[in-house]
Design a protein around this motif. Sequence first.
Motif, PDB file in Angstrom:
ATOM      1  N   ASN B 138       0.834  -1.205   0.000  1.00 35.36           N
ATOM      2  CA  ASN B 138       0.000   0.000   0.000  1.00 35.36           C
ATOM      3  C   ASN B 138       0.867   1.254   0.000  1.00 35.36           C
ATOM      4  OD1 ASN B 138      -2.443  -1.549   0.236  1.00 35.36           O
ATOM      5  ND2 ASN B 138      -1.754  -1.961   2.332  1.00 35.36           N
ATOM      6  N   LEU B 143       0.495   2.539  -5.021  1.00 37.02           N
ATOM      7  CA  LEU B 143      -0.751   3.307  -5.140  1.00 37.02           C
ATOM      8  C   LEU B 143      -0.806   4.018  -6.491  1.00 37.02           C
ATOM      9  CD1 LEU B 143      -1.192   4.884  -1.584  1.00 37.02           C
ATOM     10  CD2 LEU B 143      -2.526   3.059  -2.639  1.00 37.02           C
ATOM     11  N   ASN B 152      -0.027  -3.969  -9.385  1.00 35.69           N
ATOM     12  CA  ASN B 152       0.610  -3.915  -8.066  1.00 35.69           C
ATOM     13  C   ASN B 152       1.838  -4.814  -8.112  1.00 35.69           C
ATOM     14  OD1 ASN B 152       1.236  -4.517  -5.305  1.00 35.69           O
ATOM     15  ND2 ASN B 152      -0.778  -3.675  -4.778  1.00 35.69           N
ATOM     16  N   TYR B 340      -1.826   4.458   3.360  1.00 37.95           N
ATOM     17  CA  TYR B 340      -2.695   4.382   2.190  1.00 37.95           C
ATOM     18  C   TYR B 340      -2.711   5.686   1.400  1.00 37.95           C
ATOM     19  CZ  TYR B 340      -4.368  -0.054   3.921  1.00 37.95           C
ATOM     20  OH  TYR B 340      -4.423  -1.346   4.330  1.00 37.95           O
TER      21      TYR B 340
END
Lengths: 361, 577
Positions: B138, B143, B152, B340
């Motif tokens: 994260n 991101l 990812n 995040y």
Amino acid sequence: MSLTTQVQPVRLKIEDVHISFGQTKVLEGIHLDIKPGEFFSFLGPSGSGKSTLLRAIAGFGPMPKGKILINDEDIIPLSPWQRDVGMVFQNYALWPHLTVRKNVAFGLEERRVLKAEIAARVEEALDMVGLAHLAGRRPSQLSGGQQQRVALARTIVVRPRLLLLDEPLSNLDANLRVQMRADIRKLQRKLKLTTIFVTHDQEEANTISDRMAVLDKGIIQQVGTPMELYDYPVNQFVAHFLGTTNMIEGKVSSRNGKIVFAGRDGLVFSLPSPVDGDKGAVIFRPQTVLVNPESAPDAVVRLQGIVESLEFLGSTVRYRVKVKNSSILAEENHQRGKKIYHEGEEVQLVIPEKQILFIRS
Amino acid sequence: MPDTCRIKIVFQAPDPMLRQRSSYLVASSLALFLLIFLVIPVGKVIYVAFQDPSTGALTLINFIDFFKTSLFQESFFNSLYVAGMAVLIASLVSMPLAYFTTRFNFGGSILIQTLGIVPLIMPPFVGAVAMQLLFGNNGSVNLLLDQWFGINIPFMEGLNGVILVESIHYFPFILINLSASLNNIDRSMEEAAQNLGSSGMRLFRRIVLPLALPGYLAGASLVFLKAFDDLGTPLLLNVNNMLAPQAYLRISSIGISDPMGYVISVILVIFSLFSLWASMLASRGKDYSGGGKGASGLLKRDMRGWEKAGAYALILLILVLVLSPHIALLLLSFGTIWSYSVLPDAFTIAHYVEVFNTARGYITNTLLYAGLAASFDVAFSVAIAYVVSRTTVIGRKWLDYTATGALAIPGVVLGIGYLRTFNDFNVPFIGKPLAGWWVIIVIALAVRRLPYALRSCTAALHQVSLSLEEAAENLGAARPTIVRKIVVPLMAGGIVAGFVTSFATAAVELSATLMLVTSESDAPLSYGIYVFMQSAAGRGPGAALGLIAVVVVALGSYLAHHFIERNKRMQVTAPGK
């Protein structure tokens, strides 16, 4: 193809070559014509540009202006690896990670020669320099002289068009140097290779070369056989660089129909023949000066002086004699029982006129 | 003849027996220290590894148990895998950089040389957590990747994280060694090959590469060793299935009688010794440098336009990667909440305030410990260097070997050895076992950093010409006077450099420290960072502490470099050897 198979040796011409490192001019207006099969030397002090010129022929260093021709083909546009010009480096530049055999085989491998032929030619080249028994060793396990021979074998095995030797003897001790120089000369004769040899040692150049060029400050001072340069130097630099000499600066004038040179310090010499110009110097080698001779040739210059010092050099005795305000060197062959003149003794020096050379300045 | 002056010559004949005796006295006290604090603890660890835990008899049963346990098997292969991959990635990063700087004339070279030092001024565990915030699942990069491409990449997933962190931090070892050996290749090596018709990739493969190989191997084995032994990074990334963390966890959770910690220690020592031996083997008898005559280094050429663009692009990419731990640490230390999101929500200096209010003890402890350890190291190193190169003490080389051997002993192993050896030894008047006293941390730091100071002092002593000492001796000075008045002042640059290197690296030592700290009040900076980083709330202050550590090390490295350079300049003006 054996190493000694006869091939036509090449001619090397250098036309108006100029080289500079950035703003610094290293070589100016170089012209040379080196004959096929000739053993040619570049002689000069350090910084004279002799190594730069040699490296330029091999394609190293800054891009030269002018032309370098091998048999009328300009090689300046070619990369070093396209020139086929063999060079032996001053520090030998043997690759430490390869054996002697692999070092020598390298150039042949690069030329994609067949394996079997490579083996035979490496063997032959090593044999020629007398090192066949050391083929399996690493360079670090060899003496300086042996490394030198490997470097030579590695270069000649590819049968280059030219052989360039960059002060190859400077890292060897005196005895080995004399022997190597004879060996190199012999090898060159056998291979009939046009060869250029760079050195700062005039004795080395004298003994090994057919002809040589004396360089100083990036300019060729004189070209000729060793004896020509020694006997008839064109300028003071060449005169001094090729050996000890007496030199007296002054002016030439005509007196009673005779040509007379008047030295700055009061010495007067009559010259045998008319000369160019009037200002300059006379030179004569110490060994042409006779000390208190019993008899002398006809045309001589006689000078009275006092012995200032003497040096015993083994084969000769060198006297430094004060004549008016000058010191003149005289060198006599030495043998047992010969009369020696000591410090303070008055002597007469006799110089045959034809040994005196006038150099214009 | 007037009797006006009379020269009196006094021969202060140094008693050879006395001189011998004092040399032996110094040498044996050095040997005694190394015996007690290096040889015996390590020997003890090895001995225990081969001892049956219940009967005390010598046995291989512990090793058999080790290789039968699947967790240990996994840890063993994981450690090997991580170290191997770290070497691979570090090589991929450093090879092009080394090649660019040595082959081409271009401005980026200086950038790369500077850049190459940057990762070394930060121990990997300091940046590890920050890296997770940047490259983690994260983290900022993922991101963005998710936002733009919907993908990812598991950069920090499990072992990947350890590999990434280790290789970013340790690639300079390869870069520096490889560049140095490329720069040492005599230029005529390449010219001779060109002269014989070789060029381009062929020339590179046949001549340049083999000649640079020893330097590369020396660097690569260091990277392997560092990545294999590292304890802090895997612990902070919560990767426990590797050897060093397993050793630590066994000892700290089960106790110092559990044999597995010792078995792992033996394995760590074997691999460290092996990689050191490999690097020595690679460089022995292969000093390919040109001997000072003529130019050395590859033939340099200017870059063409597109080459330059490509080179700069590559350098920029690597620059960003190399600086990422530092950037992340900086963001973390000034950020309020970072979770995040690509960047922290807001910026504050609260973490620094907190650190200065509550964690000052860590900093003062560090300055004290590292200062003491480094002072001790240079004193010890000067003595060893002198005994080794200037006396005839029998076995003097072994002092050097033993002290340098500390390089092969991972911090965990030394820590375990101290715990085992000194736990039953109560320090008089303190009433504590030596293993629990803060001084043992100083000793551990001193022993671990001794090789650095020793190398620096030995090099400095080599620069001091023997004739300078003989001249003093000839004028009637005795040994101690010569050492004090001539040798030490001439070695000053090397001594200071050794001190600073030892200090800077001791200040961020974690592995032995982690084993030996018994109370928070005795703990140094590195331990503090480790403790803070354990909790999410502590990350900010942890990063602030980390940044302080980086500044300390950076300053130290700069000073070391400065003094080495100054010393070099001084030597140039001194007459040759």
